[in-house]
Design an enzyme around this catalytic site. Structure first.
Site, PDB file in Angstrom:
ATOM      1  N   HIS A  22       0.843  -1.201   0.000  1.00 36.44           N
ATOM      2  CA  HIS A  22       0.000   0.000   0.000  1.00 36.44           C
ATOM      3  C   HIS A  22       0.879   1.253   0.000  1.00 36.44           C
ATOM      4  O   HIS A  22       0.690   2.165  -0.819  1.00 36.44           O
ATOM      5  CB  HIS A  22      -0.914  -0.012   1.223  1.00 36.44           C
ATOM      6  CG  HIS A  22      -1.781   1.202   1.350  1.00 36.44           C
ATOM      7  ND1 HIS A  22      -3.128   1.185   1.047  1.00 36.44           N
ATOM      8  CD2 HIS A  22      -1.500   2.475   1.739  1.00 36.44           C
ATOM      9  CE1 HIS A  22      -3.624   2.391   1.243  1.00 36.44           C
ATOM     10  NE2 HIS A  22      -2.654   3.194   1.674  1.00 36.44           N
ATOM     11  N   GLU A  23       1.848   1.293   0.919  1.00 40.58           N
ATOM     12  CA  GLU A  23       2.707   2.474   1.023  1.00 40.58           C
ATOM     13  C   GLU A  23       3.667   2.575  -0.165  1.00 40.58           C
ATOM     14  O   GLU A  23       3.889   3.672  -0.699  1.00 40.58           O
ATOM     15  CB  GLU A  23       3.482   2.444   2.341  1.00 40.58           C
ATOM     16  CG  GLU A  23       2.613   2.610   3.579  1.00 40.58           C
ATOM     17  CD  GLU A  23       1.816   3.899   3.581  1.00 40.58           C
ATOM     18  OE1 GLU A  23       2.278   4.894   2.989  1.00 40.58           O
ATOM     19  OE2 GLU A  23       0.723   3.920   4.157  1.00 40.58           O
ATOM     20  N   HIS A  26       2.112   4.182  -3.254  1.00 38.93           N
ATOM     21  CA  HIS A  26       2.078   5.653  -3.253  1.00 38.93           C
ATOM     22  C   HIS A  26       3.407   6.214  -3.762  1.00 38.93           C
ATOM     23  O   HIS A  26       3.441   7.139  -4.569  1.00 38.93           O
ATOM     24  CB  HIS A  26       1.832   6.170  -1.831  1.00 38.93           C
ATOM     25  CG  HIS A  26       0.440   5.970  -1.322  1.00 38.93           C
ATOM     26  ND1 HIS A  26      -0.679   6.351  -2.027  1.00 38.93           N
ATOM     27  CD2 HIS A  26      -0.013   5.448  -0.136  1.00 38.93           C
ATOM     28  CE1 HIS A  26      -1.761   6.070  -1.319  1.00 38.93           C
ATOM     29  NE2 HIS A  26      -1.384   5.506  -0.173  1.00 38.93           N
TER      30      HIS A  26
END
Length: 213
Positions: A22-23, A26
């Site tokens: 998820h991170e 980004h």
């Protein structure tokens, strides 16, 4: 106790993947659109150690596994300098959307693992893989629906700021310094569960219909 330890071992892989990717997503998308902040900080990485937050990545998931309820957690946020993006307001949409999109793809991936486990029930690995897949679906579903809430600094808040006209976007962006405080208040009351549970159950239900799990 043995059962809890076994559950923690099985849950470690899907939880770390869900939070780490998820991170990292980004950071990858921010770099694509011109912001090198995460790259310079060494945060565009699939190494979970770079993203682990002691409370959000380790303690909180362990507590939710132990006491039951919705599996929940977070990682250290990847630094993004939105002003460094080539088109800050427009590109912010894709940077913010990257995290929940990664959780969607991982939930689908774990649903496929669950389907394969169901197809080969006599395999020695079928039961632990099914349990791992179920946890993977749960944590990714929770992270996806939570982060899509239109509350800055959550991804959904950033998506809303990107899509709203400038005046409304500016007003919503002023909520960001208080966003985590608001989220914590919602989390310690039943309100967050009231909001997330229908979205979570609806997503998991659709996934189960599609993959027959």
């Amino acid at each position: 106790m043995d059962q809890l330890i076994q559950t923690i071992v099985i849950a470690a892989i899907p939880v770390l993947f869900a939070i780490t990717l998820h991170e990292a997503a980004h950071g990858y998308v921010a770099r694509h659109f011109g912001d090198m902040t995460a790259h310079a900080a060494g945060r565009i990485s699939l190494n979970p150690i770079r993203h682990i937050d002691p409370v959000g990545t380790i303690l909180l998931p362990l507590l939710t596994l132990a006491v039951g309820g919705i599996l929940f957690g977070w990682a250290k946020p990847v630094p993004v300098n939105f002003s460094a993006l080539r088109h800050p307001k427009k590109d912010m949409l894709w940077v913010a959307l990257a995290g929940p999109a990664s959780n969607l793809l991982m939930a689908i991936g774990w649903a496929i693992v669950a389907k394969v486990s169901w197809a080969f029930p006599d395999s020695y690995y079928a039961e632990p893989m099914l349990e791992m897949a179920q946890i993977g679906i749960k944590i990714n579903a929770v992270l996806m629906v939570l982060n899509l809430l239109p509350l800055p600094p959550l991804d959904g808040g950033r998506i809303a700021v990107s899509m709203l006209p400038y005046r409304q976007a500016f007003q919503l962006s002023k909520v960001e310094p208080y966003g985590m405080m608001i989220l914590i208040v919602l989390a310690v009351t039943p309100v967050l569960s009231w909001i997330l549970s229908p979205l979570y159950r609806g997503f998991v239900y659709v996934l189960s219909l599609i993959f027959g799990i």
